[in-house]
Design an enzyme around this catalytic site. Structure first.
Site, PDB file in Angstrom:
ATOM      1  NE  ARG A 135      65.341  34.886   7.133  1.00  0.00           N
ATOM      2  CZ  ARG A 135      64.179  34.237   7.066  1.00  0.00           C
ATOM      3  NH1 ARG A 135      63.907  33.258   7.925  1.00  0.00           N
ATOM      4  NH2 ARG A 135      63.273  34.571   6.166  1.00  0.00           N
ATOM      5  NE  ARG A 201      59.355  26.701  -0.286  1.00  0.00           N
ATOM      6  CZ  ARG A 201      58.692  27.819  -0.063  1.00  0.00           C
ATOM      7  NH1 ARG A 201      58.140  28.060   1.123  1.00  0.00           N
ATOM      8  NH2 ARG A 201      58.578  28.714  -1.013  1.00  0.00           N
ATOM      9  CD  GLU A 308      53.882  29.676   7.869  1.00  0.00           C
ATOM     10  OE1 GLU A 308      53.597  30.721   7.243  1.00  0.00           O
ATOM     11  OE2 GLU A 308      54.883  29.564   8.597  1.00  0.00           O
TER      12      GLU A 308
HETATM   13  C1  3EB Z   1      56.243  31.104   2.406  1.00  0.00           C
HETATM   14  O1  3EB Z   1      56.138  30.016   1.859  1.00  0.00           O
HETATM   15  C2  3EB Z   1      55.460  31.266   3.685  1.00  0.00           C
HETATM   16  O2  3EB Z   1      60.734  33.581   6.450  1.00  0.00           O
HETATM   17  O3  3EB Z   1      61.520  31.920   7.617  1.00  0.00           O
HETATM   18  C3  3EB Z   1      57.231  30.077   5.836  1.00  0.00           C
HETATM   19  C4  3EB Z   1      58.277  29.522   6.574  1.00  0.00           C
HETATM   20  C5  3EB Z   1      57.282  31.399   5.455  1.00  0.00           C
HETATM   21  C6  3EB Z   1      59.392  30.299   6.929  1.00  0.00           C
HETATM   22  C7  3EB Z   1      60.646  32.428   6.908  1.00  0.00           C
HETATM   23  C8  3EB Z   1      58.399  32.168   5.830  1.00  0.00           C
HETATM   24  C9  3EB Z   1      59.450  31.630   6.545  1.00  0.00           C
HETATM   25  O4  3EB Z   1      56.914  32.030   1.951  1.00  0.00           O
HETATM   26  C10 3EB Z   1      56.169  32.034   4.697  1.00  0.00           C
END
Ligand code: 3EB
Length: 316
Positions: A135, A201, A308
């Protein structure tokens, strides 16, 4: 009954996502079937719709539905065991960027990624880390504004199936947010893998007047560290605290964003059915409205993470 619902709704489908269930109707939009079992609830489809007819596009494993404002795309990429997941992911992200360029939707709003055996090792590296490498490689030079232009994301492990991605992209720019309690994932140190995870986020979208907040998969991570290993109740609580901090930040920018609104949907990914009751119990005491929650069994991108939560808050 999906086709009856669509006929009655007076809207046009932009995409349908199903969890374990087959989709028997043929629709002129992306239809994504995920091998993520629904936990503790009756079966439901995720339906994205809009008020205007859409333009439909299909080419190989790429399907898209577009309005003048937004593109909903899906890419299905079977893995070639000889080249590995990093290569499959890089190709799929290259295809995603090609699609956005071809149709003039340069701004990524939200991406979901699903693939099997996310915590297994392959070629000496965890598959999630291989995914992150592919990615990153595809996006780092080709996505204008990287990493600040990275959208909200989810990466969750299925039991089986190809790499499946679906995404929203727009003609107009959006605002990507960090979480004040967490380091940006694209700034994680190398202990979590050779290339950092490429997502924001949250993404705040204000193109249509009424703001919408796309909230990434959020877990029990503070700073860059996982918290409460082995403790699903405390992980759920930490996740709620993270969500609250993130939504508060979005509300500073768009006061109409309200974490308690019924114009919201949240998806809760639980690693194992055995944690479901505990997680449900914790969330009952939180700002999340029980009727707006969907529980799914999915594997998470760090072995120690047990829960999650992702979400969408709308304001009209
Ligand atoms: C984290 O906070 C948890 O790799 O696209 C959450 C949302 C997480 C998306 C991604 C990974 C991804 O790292 C993991």
């Amino acid at each position: 009954d999906l086709s009856r619902w669509l006929a009655k709704s007076g809207t046009f489908p932009l995409a349908v996502v199903s969890f374990g269930l087959p989709v028997s109707v043929s629709l002129p939009c992306p239809v994504i079937q995920l091998d993520l079992p629904l936990l503790g609830g009756r079966s439901q489809y995720e339906v994205w719709c809009c008020d205007h007819p859409i333009r439909f596009y299909k080419h190989g494993g790429t399907v898209a539905a577009m309005t003048g404002v937004v593109l909903f795309g899906s890419i299905t990429a079977p893995e070639d065991p000889n080249t590995g997941l990093a290569h499959t992911t890089e190709q799929a992200y290259g295809e995603l960027l090609r699609l956005l360029r071809e149709f003039g939707f340069p701004h990524l709003w939200r991406i979901w990624n699903y693939f099997p055996r996310i915590n297994d090792e392959q070629h000496g590296l965890e598959r999630y880390r291989l995914f992150c490498m592919g990615r990153h490689h595809a996006l780092t030079d080709a996505l204008p504004g990287f990493p600040g232009s990275l959208p909200a994301g989810t990466a969750v492990g299925t039991q089986r199936g190809p790499l499946q991605m679906y995404f929203l992209a727009g003609a107009q720019p959006v605002t990507h947010l960090g979480n004040p309690r967490q380091l940006n994932a694209y700034e994680y140190p190398e202990i979590y893998g050779p290339r950092s995870p490429s997502f924001a986020r949250a993404t705040l979208c204000r193109s249509e007047g009424a703001p919408q907040l796309f909230i990434s998969g959020t877990a029990s991570v503070v700073g860059h560290q996982s918290r409460h290993e082995g403790l699903p109740d405390l992980q759920a609580l930490e996740t709620v605290t993270n969500l609250r901090a993130l939504i508060d930040r979005a509300q500073d920018l768009a006061p109409a964003i309200d974490r308690g609104t019924s114009h919201s949907v949240f998806k809760v990914y639980v690693r194992n059915q055995k944690y479901l009751e505990t997680v449900q119990h914790v969330l009952q005491g939180s700002f999340l409205l029980p009727s707006r929650l969907l529980y799914l069994q999915g594997d998470l991108c760090r072995k120690e993470l047990l829960v999650e939560i992702e979400g969408l808050i709308t304001t009209d």
